[in-house]
Design a protein around this motif. Structure first.
Motif, PDB file in Angstrom:
ATOM      1  N   GLY A  12       0.863  -1.381   0.005  1.00 28.81           N
ATOM      2  CA  GLY A  12       0.029   0.013  -0.003  1.00 28.81           C
ATOM      3  C   GLY A  12       0.863   1.159   0.086  1.00 28.81           C
ATOM      4  N   PRO A  13       1.757   1.556   0.949  1.00 35.82           N
ATOM      5  CA  PRO A  13       2.550   2.737   0.894  1.00 35.82           C
ATOM      6  C   PRO A  13       3.405   2.846  -0.170  1.00 35.82           C
ATOM      7  N   VAL A  14       3.907   1.765  -0.845  1.00 36.01           N
ATOM      8  CA  VAL A  14       4.747   1.669  -1.973  1.00 36.01           C
ATOM      9  C   VAL A  14       3.934   2.413  -3.201  1.00 36.01           C
ATOM     10  N   VAL A  15       2.739   1.792  -3.407  1.00 31.68           N
ATOM     11  CA  VAL A  15       1.838   2.429  -4.500  1.00 31.68           C
ATOM     12  C   VAL A  15       1.423   3.795  -4.408  1.00 31.68           C
ATOM     13  N   VAL A  16       0.872   4.017  -3.160  1.00 29.31           N
ATOM     14  CA  VAL A  16       0.780   5.692  -2.666  1.00 29.31           C
ATOM     15  C   VAL A  16       1.708   6.297  -3.105  1.00 29.31           C
ATOM     16  N   ARG A  17       3.009   5.931  -2.690  1.00 29.79           N
ATOM     17  CA  ARG A  17       4.277   6.820  -2.877  1.00 29.79           C
ATOM     18  C   ARG A  17       4.668   7.048  -4.611  1.00 29.79           C
ATOM     19  N   ARG A  18       4.310   6.077  -5.165  1.00 30.04           N
ATOM     20  CA  ARG A  18       4.450   5.877  -6.699  1.00 30.04           C
ATOM     21  C   ARG A  18       3.465   7.169  -7.304  1.00 30.04           C
ATOM     22  N   ILE A  19       2.264   7.002  -6.668  1.00 30.95           N
ATOM     23  CA  ILE A  19       1.194   8.108  -7.142  1.00 30.95           C
ATOM     24  C   ILE A  19       1.555   9.453  -6.738  1.00 30.95           C
ATOM     25  N   LEU A  20       2.115   9.615  -5.510  1.00 29.64           N
ATOM     26  CA  LEU A  20       2.364  10.759  -4.934  1.00 29.64           C
ATOM     27  C   LEU A  20       3.453  11.468  -6.043  1.00 29.64           C
ATOM     28  N   ASP A  21       4.582  10.639  -6.268  1.00 26.63           N
ATOM     29  CA  ASP A  21       5.489  10.974  -6.876  1.00 26.63           C
ATOM     30  C   ASP A  21       5.073  11.740  -8.743  1.00 26.63           C
ATOM     31  N   GLN A  22       3.952  11.168  -9.211  1.00 24.14           N
ATOM     32  CA  GLN A  22       3.352  11.374 -10.153  1.00 24.14           C
ATOM     33  C   GLN A  22       2.436  12.533 -10.158  1.00 24.14           C
ATOM     34  N   VAL A  23       1.798  13.090  -9.126  1.00 26.41           N
ATOM     35  CA  VAL A  23       0.765  13.898  -9.140  1.00 26.41           C
ATOM     36  C   VAL A  23       1.451  15.396  -9.097  1.00 26.41           C
ATOM     37  N   PRO A  24       1.064  16.092  -9.849  1.00 25.26           N
ATOM     38  CA  PRO A  24       1.639  17.681 -10.248  1.00 25.26           C
ATOM     39  C   PRO A  24       1.231  18.154  -8.533  1.00 25.26           C
ATOM     40  N   ILE A  25       2.351  18.747  -8.377  1.00 29.03           N
ATOM     41  CA  ILE A  25       2.251  19.635  -6.839  1.00 29.03           C
ATOM     42  C   ILE A  25       1.181  20.504  -6.776  1.00 29.03           C
ATOM     43  N   SER A  26       0.822  21.205  -7.872  1.00 30.65           N
ATOM     44  CA  SER A  26      -0.282  22.098  -8.017  1.00 30.65           C
ATOM     45  C   SER A  26      -1.726  21.520  -7.717  1.00 30.65           C
ATOM     46  N   ARG A  27      -1.836  20.293  -7.755  1.00 28.16           N
ATOM     47  CA  ARG A  27      -3.000  19.394  -7.423  1.00 28.16           C
ATOM     48  C   ARG A  27      -3.095  18.809  -6.174  1.00 28.16           C
ATOM     49  N   LEU A  28      -1.940  18.841  -5.285  1.00 25.41           N
ATOM     50  CA  LEU A  28      -2.320  18.374  -3.848  1.00 25.41           C
ATOM     51  C   LEU A  28      -3.184  18.655  -2.899  1.00 25.41           C
TER      52      LEU A  28
END
Length: 154
Positions: A12-28
């Protein structure tokens, strides 16, 4: 105990981290649906919720018949400052907490897995049920987070 459950628990945390790394900072801090957490808030929620879930599994395994405490996730988000949290710090915390959960559940014996706790809203749940709920919780939020990923077309 189902080996797939144990083998996937730390993903779970591995996948969430991969997604976080792909999400544009402007969308956080963008809420795609009113009333749902933003990316920043989801990650803080996952980190915050992990020791609670581990505690529930522990309670079921070691104190059969215990009633599980219910929390208001929205109140927790406000009280614990999810909206101002650092998502990279929170993903690291989530990863550490999940590692502790995985180590704990691996220590349970067959009898422990079947011990029941009572959730006021969901009824009786075994330690195994609670561990499976943890994976379902991950998947729910992974799907939510995946909506923030940039579209890629061939």
């Amino acid at each position: 105990m189902n080996p797939y459950l144990l083998n996937t628990l730390e993903l779970g945390p591995v996948v969430v981290r991969r997604i976080l790394d792909q999400v544009p900072i402007s969308r956080l801090d963008e809420a795609l649906v009113a009333g749902r957490f933003t990316v920043r808030e989801v990650i803080a929620h996952l980190a915050d919720w992990e020791p609670i879930m581990r505690g529930r599994i522990l309670s079921a395994a070691t104190t059969p018949g215990v009633t599980i405490e219910v929390f208001d996730e929205g109140e927790m988000a406000i009280k614990n400052g999810y909206a101002a949290s650092n998502p990279w710090d929170q993903i690291e915390l989530f990863h550490r907490e999940r590692h502790a959960t995985a180590a704990f559940v691996r220590s349970l014996d067959a009898e422990d897995w079947q011990q029941i706790a009572h959730h006021p809203e969901r009824g009786p749940l075994s330690a195994e049920d609670l561990t499976n709920l943890l994976l379902g919780h991950d998947l729910y939020h992974i799907e939510q987070l995946s909506a923030y990923l940039p579209e890629k077309r061939p």
